[in-house]
Design a protein around this motif. Structure first.
Motif, short mmCIF file in Angstrom:
data_model
loop_
_atom_site.label_atom_id
_atom_site.label_comp_id
_atom_site.label_asym_id
_atom_site.label_seq_id
_atom_site.Cartn_x
_atom_site.Cartn_y
_atom_site.Cartn_z
N ILE A 220 0.83 -1.21 0.00
CA ILE A 220 0.00 0.00 0.00
C ILE A 220 0.87 1.26 0.00
O ILE A 220 1.97 1.26 0.55
N ASN B 175 -1.88 5.51 2.84
CA ASN B 175 -3.08 4.67 3.05
C ASN B 175 -3.19 4.10 4.45
O ASN B 175 -4.17 3.44 4.78
N ILE C 70 -5.60 -3.75 7.05
CA ILE C 70 -5.12 -3.57 5.66
C ILE C 70 -5.00 -4.94 5.00
O ILE C 70 -4.18 -5.76 5.40
N LYS D 70 -5.20 -1.45 -2.38
CA LYS D 70 -5.96 -0.19 -2.40
C LYS D 70 -6.71 0.07 -1.09
O LYS D 70 -7.49 1.01 -1.00
N ASP D 71 -6.49 -0.77 -0.11
CA ASP D 71 -7.17 -0.62 1.18
C ASP D 71 -6.53 0.54 1.95
O ASP D 71 -5.37 0.89 1.72
N PHE D 72 -7.26 1.14 2.88
CA PHE D 72 -6.69 2.17 3.75
C PHE D 72 -7.40 2.16 5.09
O PHE D 72 -8.58 1.80 5.18
N ARG E 209 -9.99 11.12 2.92
CA ARG E 209 -9.52 10.03 2.05
C ARG E 209 -10.71 9.16 1.61
O ARG E 209 -10.79 8.73 0.47
N CYS F 168 -11.91 8.51 -2.19
CA CYS F 168 -11.88 7.13 -2.71
C CYS F 168 -13.09 6.37 -2.21
O CYS F 168 -12.97 5.54 -1.30
#
Length: 886
Positions: free
Chosen positions: A634, A638, A829, A833-835, A881, A885
């Motif tokens: 990541i 993120n 996580i 693309k995870d945060f 964020r 997203c």
């Protein structure tokens, strides 16, 4: 490295390091965070090495065979002529002759190996491409089934009306309850049907990789990853499992409990061999027919073995194939081990030596990869520890006494001798708990309650059993299947509906039934729902199975374990427990025999205990140990890990045992959560050190009104204690978050109150909106008042050197705490693309000794915030964020 897609740079680094460790024969500790494609990196890195190693081996073989073919047999005149002696005192021609013979022997061995390999490859290739072979085998099976059916009908027709006298006035069904004659105490080679039926099943073990993980689902997931990888088509893979997972005989499966399934299976095999020898030696007395397993057919298992090697299959596919081919998947898969390149199996099967040997696993010069290894030390300790209660000891004694009385005239002298020894052991064990085996354990009060720890030798001497050879007793239990016979005896006579012949026997067995009934009533606690039937049945009807495990544990070396006498209110509630202190003794053989061992996991920090307590104690040269840890895929922005030192009202956050119960500490934790739930959308997961503390905090918030303020923003869920309720809570939690995302409104998601070390701190993924923030309340230190932990700490201080000025016991406590923290915060996580944000609520996390035990990829991004205001400002960015997203 072949890979199904373009790998991340960290995956390439992981595979390069793995390849290097396997090539150099190292013991590696590898860490790759979840979401970085660890499984695929392991598969592609390890199988690339294996493919290259096999190619190098083939080239070397070809070179040696070419040299062998080009050389001349016999000796040259110079070699043959007696001459001067060499340095060892042998003439030159003798030395040359011996050398030449060794070369010829090696060439012959290589030729045989080549022929065997070619034969196996040709056979598998035929099966792979010739569908007709499969149909022919299936048709043959159908014909055999029909022939067996007709033969059975004929036998039944012949036996009608003939009638058979009961053997020595025993019921027809009682014959199987009698222990067979026990021939010898000495180790004997058991003649298996392999040697009689099919030499082709005996094969040389090729170099292979043993991959093991913790759970059945993790192994299935790994096999699916292999199927998707570039190696999926041409890798000979076999999945091993327990009989509970692999048995296809419905009669045996219905027994439910693993120990009962194991014993029944072994008994049916024994019946098959006895039936065979009886047919050969048909004579004076006609034996009672005993059940044999219809799936235990060598021909069909050989067919299943080849099917397994031809195409990669997981456990479910293996079981389906077993049902279709009428072959036992448990044994069929084991026959595939020698030729397999990759063997996938559970932890316990590899780490427990007797299980390993029984499965036919040979580790010499092989590669072992242990995945999800963060709790490897605990796993080894648990596998080799054992506990029995006073109720179980008294129950086993009563059952065995009844069994001996009923069948005394039908048992051989050696059986009676061993039964009496086991009865004596049980008497002494109960006496050590302060009780008498002939009285109800639920009614016997213990005069001196408390916990006492003893060395193995002290326990054996004080219980007056040091004159009994426990190794022989253990072997007798294993070979005679006494616990299985006893279970069947209780099954037959333990129920109220059972009818027995004589009044005298009726009284004895009624006594057994009443005794079992009182035990059952004593063990049922008010308000608790009934336990699963199989476990209940196993606890009351078959305690000898657990006691065998305890006897086995007592054969450990004196310095490697302790016996814990836990004396509670009554003898029935008291227990004896064997605690393994030195897991390295059981891991030493694995690292000694293997070419290379890789210990891998998503969160391996802190690694000091693996290196010091497990590997160095197992005799591994520190130069052989290699460590590898990679970052996450990541982007840095993120993830937002924060160590928070104080709350909104400037209350310092220190959740020690002394301060965490204070109302102001619980209030401050509640205020932090209220503020966070106002700005963080989706799911928030909050971890507490224990179920008791979570319950206490929840009750406090309820009284103060904090809970209703939280509930206005997030629906609150609590982690259940019972495993079978976890799935339902998770489904409802996810459903709530999804609904809030779709509808909007005041409710922004859900809050899940979880427990460190509980069901949700391991193996559950809180990816995307399920875990936008993970909060850790305090530091989950283990209970240092626990006698087991105190003994472990004392043992470490005595045997291990101090590390950086710290006592080994202190390091152990910190490591246990931080391993639990790292497992829990790693839930958030899960992909590139995870945060998420991670909040550690305790100023002690900032201490260097603690801070350095966080995973590197979290540590290098962690911010230390002395006040709540600055932390809250950073956390609001997570909301931004989320909006950017969606």
């Amino acid at each position: 490295f072949p890979f199904p897609y373009t790998p991340y740079r960290i995956q390439e680094q992981f595979m390069e390091a793995l390849y290097g460790a396997l090539e150099a024969g190292r013991v590696g500790i590898f860490e790759s965070p979840t979401g970085t494609g660890k499984s695929l990196s392991l598969i592609c890195g390890a199988l690339s090495w294996l493919r290259d190693w096999e190619e190098k081996r083939r080239q070397e073989e070809a070179r040696l065979l070419a040299v062998g073919a080009g050389g001349q047999d016999g000796l040259t005149p110079q070699q043959a002529r007696p001459g001067s002696a060499d340095t060892a005192g042998q003439p030159d021609w003798v030395t040359a002759f011996v050398q030449k013979k060794e070369e010829r022997d090696m060439v012959d061995r290589l030729k045989e190996e080549q022929i065997r390999r070619k034969k196996r490859e040709d056979r598998l290739e035929r099966i792979r491409h010739n569908v007709q072979l499969k149909y022919a085998a299936k048709r043959k099976r159908c014909e055999e089934d029909e022939a067996k059916r007709l033969l059975q009908l004929s036998k039944e027709a012949l036996s009608q009306g003939a009638g058979e006298d009961a053997l020595d006035q025993l019921d027809h069904n009682e014959e199987e309850l009698i222990l067979a004659e026990y021939e010898s105490d000495d180790e004997k080679k058991v003649i298996s049907g392999l040697e009689d039926d099919d030499d082709d099943l005996e094969e040389e073990h090729v170099t292979k990789i043993y991959y093991c993980s913790r759970t059945h689902s993790q192994l299935c997931q790994f096999v699916r990853e292999v199927q998707k990888s570039p190696f999926g088509k041409d890798t000979r893979l076999v999945t091993l499992g327990s009989r509970q997972n692999l048995c296809v005989n419905e009669e045996v499966r219905r027994l439910g409990a693993l120990q009962l399934i194991n014993d029944r299976c072994m008994e049916m095999q024994k019946n098959k061999h006895e039936k065979k020898s009886n047919e050969e030696n048909e004579g004076k007395k006609r034996c009672v027919s005993r059940t044999v397993c219809p799936f235990y057919s060598y021909e069909q298992m050989q067919f299943l073995r080849d099917e397994v090697l031809v195409e990669v299959k997981d456990i479910e596919q293996l079981v389906s194939l077993g049902r279709e081919t009428k072959a036992c998947p448990y044994y069929g898969s084991r026959f595939a081990i020698p030729a397999a390149q990759l063997v996938v199996l559970p932890y316990q099967m590899l780490l427990h030596e007797p299980t390993r040997n029984a499965a036919g696993i040979k580790l010499k010069d092989q590669v072992v990869i242990i995945d999800e290894a963060h709790n490897l030390i605990d796993t080894i300790t648990c596998i080799h520890s054992a506990e029995v209660s006073g109720s179980q000891l008294c129950c086993a004694h009563s059952q065995l006494s009844q069994y001996m009385e009923r069948y005394r005239k039908h048992l051989k002298a050696k059986n009676l001798m061993y039964i009496k020894q086991i009865l004596y052991l049980l008497e002494q064990f109960v006496a050590m708990l302060g009780g008498n085996v002939n009285q109800n354990p639920g009614c016997q009060a213990v005069s001196q309650t408390g916990t006492v720890l003893k060395s193995i030798n002290d326990f054996l001497f004080q219980s007056h059993i040091d004159n009994i050879n426990l190794f022989k007793v253990q072997r007798y239990c294993e070979k005679s299947l006494i616990s299985r016979k006893l279970f069947r005896f209780v099954e037959r006579y333990g129920g109220p509906a059972s009818a027995v012949k004589t009044n005298k026997e009726n009284q004895k067995l009624a006594g057994l039934q009443n005794f079992l009934l009182t035990l059952q009533q004593g063990s049922d606690k008010e308000g608790d729902p009934p336990v699963e039937a199989e476990h209940d049945q196993l606890r009351t009807a078959s305690p000898l199975m657990q006691i065998e495990g305890f006897l086995s544990a007592l054969t450990n070396a004196n310095q490697d374990g302790r016996v814990i006498l836990n004396r509670q209110g009554t003898v029935g509630q008291s227990s004896l427990k064997f605690l393994l202190l030195n897991p390295a003794v059981h891991f030493a053989k694995v690292v000694e025999e293997c070419r290379a061992v890789i210990i891998a996991g998503g969160t391996m920090q802190p690694v000091a205990d693996f290196r010091e307590e497990l590997l160095c104690c197992a005799g591994v040269d520190p130069a052989r140990i290699v460590e590898f840890s990679c970052g996450h895929v990541i982007p840095p922005e993120n993830i937002l890990p924060i160590i928070l030192c104080s709350g909104p009202s400037n209350q310092q956050l220190e959740f020690t045992y002394q301060t965490r119960d204070l109302p102001q500490m619980m209030d401050e934790a509640g205020r932090i959560l209220c503020n966070l739930c106002n700005v963080i959308p989706g799911g928030v997961v909050c971890f507490f050190p224990s179920y008791e503390y979570e319950k206490q905090v929840y009750g406090h918030w309820e009284k103060t009104g904090l809970l209703s303020r939280l509930a206005a923003k997030k629906k609150i869920f609590q982690e259940p204690k019972k495993a079978n309720q976890v799935e339902q809570v998770l489904v409802e939690y996810a459903k709530c978050i999804k609904h809030c995302n779709q509808t909007g409104g005041q409710m922004t998601g859900a809050l899940l109150l979880s427990v460190v070390g509980g069901k949700m701190s391991e193996g559950i993924n809180f990816s995307d909106d399920l875990g936008r923030c993970v909060i850790m309340v305090g530091m989950p230190y283990p209970n240092i008042r626990s006698p087991e932990l105190q003994e472990k700490m004392a043992w470490l201080d005595k045997t291990m050197p101090r590390a950086a000025g710290q006592a080994p016991s202190r390091v152990l406590i910190e490591n246990l705490c931080m391993k639990a923290v790292n497992q829990s915060i790693g839930r958030a996580i899960r992909h590139q693309k995870d945060f998420a944000s991670i909040l550690l609520l305790d100023h002690r996390y900032a201490r260097p000794a603690i801070f350095n035990k966080l995973p590197q990829w979290i540590r290098e991004r962690t911010q230390l915030k002395p006040t709540f205001g600055s932390a809250f400002a950073e956390l609001r960015k997570v909301r931004t964020r989320c909006i950017l997203c969606p």
